[in-house]
Design a protein around this motif. Structure first.
Motif, mmCIF file in Angstrom:
data_model
loop_
_atom_site.group_PDB
_atom_site.id
_atom_site.type_symbol
_atom_site.label_atom_id
_atom_site.label_comp_id
_atom_site.label_asym_id
_atom_site.label_seq_id
_atom_site.Cartn_x
_atom_site.Cartn_y
_atom_site.Cartn_z
ATOM 1 N N ALA A 38 0.850 -1.182 0.000
ATOM 2 C CA ALA A 38 0.000 0.000 0.000
ATOM 3 C C ALA A 38 0.889 1.237 0.000
ATOM 4 O O ALA A 38 2.042 1.182 0.446
ATOM 5 N N SER A 61 -3.695 -13.413 6.794
ATOM 6 C CA SER A 61 -4.786 -12.562 6.322
ATOM 7 C C SER A 61 -5.452 -13.080 5.051
ATOM 8 O O SER A 61 -6.557 -12.641 4.720
ATOM 9 N N LYS A 85 -11.858 -8.530 -0.207
ATOM 10 C CA LYS A 85 -12.325 -7.511 0.722
ATOM 11 C C LYS A 85 -11.746 -6.157 0.321
ATOM 12 O O LYS A 85 -10.679 -6.110 -0.299
ATOM 13 N N ASP A 87 -10.043 -4.274 2.062
ATOM 14 C CA ASP A 87 -8.675 -4.228 2.610
ATOM 15 C C ASP A 87 -7.641 -4.858 1.693
ATOM 16 O O ASP A 87 -6.443 -4.663 1.882
ATOM 17 N N ASP A 88 -8.091 -5.633 0.709
ATOM 18 C CA ASP A 88 -7.162 -6.250 -0.241
ATOM 19 C C ASP A 88 -6.760 -5.280 -1.352
ATOM 20 O O ASP A 88 -5.969 -5.640 -2.245
ATOM 21 N N THR A 89 -7.284 -4.074 -1.304
ATOM 22 C CA THR A 89 -6.998 -3.062 -2.324
ATOM 23 C C THR A 89 -5.591 -2.525 -2.156
ATOM 24 O O THR A 89 -5.301 -1.770 -1.216
ATOM 25 N N SER A 123 -16.522 -1.638 -2.005
ATOM 26 C CA SER A 123 -17.454 -2.128 -0.973
ATOM 27 C C SER A 123 -18.902 -1.953 -1.408
ATOM 28 O O SER A 123 -19.196 -1.322 -2.408
#
Length: 123
Positions: A38, A61, A85, A87-89, A123
């Protein structure tokens, strides 16, 4: 000349799936893996595989959601990502090592990297 070329990233809704590919060329490798990074953060381990043999390892994770695999004949590494999810971005990178035949989570055991492919989960 060693090349690792990733493909397969893109935009997907939460709960969806993507498959990343990494085409490798230029020399033989002992281990390959997927990492992700990230903005402003360190590159983190996702999954790895020994190039000779079937030993794999996963970050906690992604266990149960992601599957790493390889096609030795095509010198291609894959990452099947399910139940994605938000969060996997991040940007996903393919790495390859040349010294240790181990499915390693240590970034130090990877000598070559691809250019990265963006995965975005809405999302």
């Amino acid at each position: 000349q060693v090349q690792l070329v990733e493909s397969g990233g893109g935009l997907v809704q939460a709960g969806g799936s993507l498959r990343l590919s990494c085409a490798a060329s230029g020399r033989a490798f002992t281990n390959m893996g997927w990492f992700r990074q990230a903005p402003g953060k360190e590159r983190e381990f996702v999954a790895a595989v020994r190039w000779i043999g079937d030993t794999t390892s996963y970050a906690d994770s992604v266990k149960g959601r992601f599957t790493i695999s390889k096609d030795s004949a095509k010198s291609t590494l894959y990452l099947q990502m399910n139940s994605l999810k938000p969060d996997d971005t991040v940007v996903y990178y393919c790495g390859a090592g040349t010294k240790y035949s181990v499915a390693s989570a240590s970034i130090r055991l990877y000598d070559y990297w691809g250019q990265g492919t963006q995965v975005t989960v809405s999302s």
